[in-house]
Design an enzyme around this catalytic site. Structure first.
Site, PDB file in Angstrom:
ATOM      1  N   HIS A 137     -38.736  -3.383  26.649  1.00 54.01           N
ATOM      2  CA  HIS A 137     -40.067  -3.689  27.176  1.00 54.01           C
ATOM      3  C   HIS A 137     -40.862  -2.404  27.404  1.00 54.01           C
ATOM      4  O   HIS A 137     -42.013  -2.284  26.963  1.00 54.01           O
ATOM      5  CB  HIS A 137     -39.920  -4.462  28.486  1.00 54.01           C
ATOM      6  N   GLU A 138     -40.254  -1.440  28.096  1.00 48.06           N
ATOM      7  CA  GLU A 138     -40.976  -0.204  28.388  1.00 48.06           C
ATOM      8  C   GLU A 138     -41.203   0.624  27.127  1.00 48.06           C
ATOM      9  O   GLU A 138     -42.210   1.332  27.024  1.00 48.06           O
ATOM     10  CB  GLU A 138     -40.226   0.604  29.445  1.00 48.06           C
ATOM     11  N   HIS A 189     -44.467  -0.401  25.654  1.00 45.45           N
ATOM     12  CA  HIS A 189     -45.587   0.322  26.268  1.00 45.45           C
ATOM     13  C   HIS A 189     -45.675   1.743  25.725  1.00 45.45           C
ATOM     14  O   HIS A 189     -46.749   2.233  25.356  1.00 45.45           O
ATOM     15  CB  HIS A 189     -45.399   0.383  27.788  1.00 45.45           C
ATOM     16  N   GLU A 215     -49.573  -4.908  27.549  1.00 51.25           N
ATOM     17  CA  GLU A 215     -48.494  -5.871  27.762  1.00 51.25           C
ATOM     18  C   GLU A 215     -48.169  -6.641  26.490  1.00 51.25           C
ATOM     19  O   GLU A 215     -47.027  -7.059  26.280  1.00 51.25           O
ATOM     20  CB  GLU A 215     -48.852  -6.824  28.893  1.00 51.25           C
TER      21      GLU A 215
END
Length: 489
Positions: free
Chosen positions: A254-255, A258, A284
């Site tokens: 997830h990170e 980003h 996001e």
């Protein structure tokens, strides 16, 4: 030098100082000693004063009045700088510094309260944060909705009313899918313990598999995973749980989503307003499509299954298909960041409604925990067992990030649109993902979205990449198809 050149030279220095301020926050959540909290709060306040003064410097207004936009990039830079100048000019410097200082203190108080399961110890500082953000929102909004003024910080052009309409369209099909899935037998859950060192080693391998450039980044541990920075210095954090390695693996992916957005921006935009993601909703969309549509796909989990067996040996899941179902298992839980795709947005809607009520004054900070617990029981059908699983679980409100939460669901909506177009463009993608090769997908995203940074507005960014205006329909169709197949609906 032209007025535009002078403005951009000044802006580069402001952007550089903003990056330094961001690394103060990164350090606070990773390596800063506990006793440094009071000094760090002063440092945050001093940096906020400097940045505020630069953003409302009278010369910026003069340069904006004289600057000529010779191309699309210049037009976009001027749009961002003008928006920041006009918005910041409405906020008194003393208020900006007080907000920075108070939220720096609030963060550590929240972390201690979360550890001690002590809501009462957090509420006084939270009340001060809410009061300061309401004061800021009133200064910016004028006669408009104060919550929209806060939301605009994270998703320019969005409004509480427009998001309520979108969320209203999402909710019925999400609730129906949740009920149908939970009425079916659940796949096997993961059991056992998983060595932390091995988790972190595989976590780094996953980060590299998704294109994270460690030459310009690093991975650290934090209470709440996050990504920080842009350009040539983009850092991420993750966390570990000895009985739930998915927490570590998917937090990392997830990170990385980003971070890949920031690392993928064209370097010509470095230290300019275009050199960072255009909004939190678009940001996001990258983290969610990396984590879910790619990272939790049947093809990629087949590869991950082999990696886990190499790292941990036999761990009780018999084959790739069973592992895919386990990764995507829908089950009751308290924590937003650990929620499955079906229920995740229900967690966000809870926070969206509560924080709007806090800013409007319809909900007092002293009543927040009770309101949270009541809403959670109504939405999920069981009671919150402790504050760290309830109102204390997220870092956002301690940092004053009111208006941030709805961008998580907006990002899911955007990701649904991007995934539909990505799959149309890459019909053989699953063959690559089954080998742990995400490059076709990540390169498509970098080419169609990430490289442009803040060049376009958020909605135009998604429309340009996906080829159609964003809608909640692709996300809902994807969820119903995926979980309908897993659960035999």
């Amino acid at each position: 030098m032209t007025a535009y050149d002078e403005l951009m030279q000044f802006q580069r220095e402001t952007e550089a100082l903003g990056q330094i301020a961001g690394r103060l926050s990164w350090d606070q959540e990773t390596h800063m000693p506990e006793g440094a909290t009071p000094q760090r709060a002063e440092e945050h306040g001093a940096m906020a004063n400097i940045l505020h003064a630069r953003r409302i410097d009278p010369r910026v207004g003069e340069w904006l009045a004289k600057a000529e936009a010779v191309d699309e990039v210049a037009q976009a830079n001027l749009r961002h700088i003008k928006r920041s100048y006009e918005r910041t000019s409405k906020v008194p410097a003393k208020l900006a510094a007080e907000l920075a200082k108070t939220t720096s203190l609030a963060h550590r108080i929240w972390a201690k309260a979360r550890e001690d399961e002590d809501v009462a110890s957090f509420l006084p500082i939270l009340e001060k944060v809410v009061a300061l953000r309401k004061e800021e929102a009133a200064a910016v909004a004028g006669d408009a909705d104060p919550y929209d003024a806060l939301l605009d910080d994270y998703e320019p052009g969005a409004s509480g009313e427009s998001l309520s309409a979108m969320f209203g369209a999402l909710r019925p099909r999400l609730v129906a899918l949740r009920e149908a899935v939970l009425d079916r037998p659940a796949p096997d859950a993961l059991n056992g313990t998983f060595d932390e060192t091995a988790q972190l080693a595989l976590s780094e391998k996953l980060a590299l598999a998704f294109g994270y450039n460690l030459n310009n980044g690093r991975i650290d541990k934090a209470v709440h995973p996050f990504s920080s920075g842009s350009g040539l210095d983009v850092r991420i954090t993750t966390r570990t749980n000895l009985t739930d390695p998915f927490n570590c693996f998917y937090s990392t992916i997830h990170e990385v989503g980003h971070a890949a957005y920031e690392q993928g921006i064209d370097t010509q935009h470095l230290l300019t307003p275009l050199g960072a993601g255009v909004s939190m909703g678009v940001h996001e969309s990258q983290s969610r499509i990396y984590e879910n549509q790619l990272g939790r796909s049947r093809a990629f989990t087949g590869w991950l299954y082999g990696q886990m067996r190499d790292s941990f040996g036999e761990f009780g899941i018999n084959d790739e298909e069973a592992f895919y179902a386990t990764v995507n298992r829908v089950n009751d839980g308290f924590i937003r960041t650990e929620a499955d795709e079906v229920q995740y947005n229900l967690h966000v809607l809870l926070r969206f409604d509560l924080e709007r009520a806090l800013i409007s004054g319809d909900l007092a900070v002293s009543d927040l925990e009770a309101a949270w617990n009541d809403r959670f029981a109504a939405d999920f059908g069981f009671a919150v067992d402790k504050p760290s699983n309830g109102v204390l679980q997220d870092v956002h409100w301690s940092e004053g990030l009111f208006g941030y939460f709805p961008t998580y669901t907006l990002g899911n909506v955007y990701a649904g649109c991007l995934h539909q177009s990505l799959r149309d463009a890459l019909p053989n993608l699953d063959d690559d993902l089954a080998r742990g090769d995400t490059s076709a997908a990540t390169c498509w995203l970098q080419s169609n979205l990430q490289q442009f940074g803040g060049l376009r507005t958020p909605v135009d960014t998604i429309t340009h990449a996906a080829g159609f205006e964003p809608s909640e329909a692709p996300l809902l169709d994807y969820l119903e198809q995926k979980f309908g197949a897993i659960y035999g609906l």
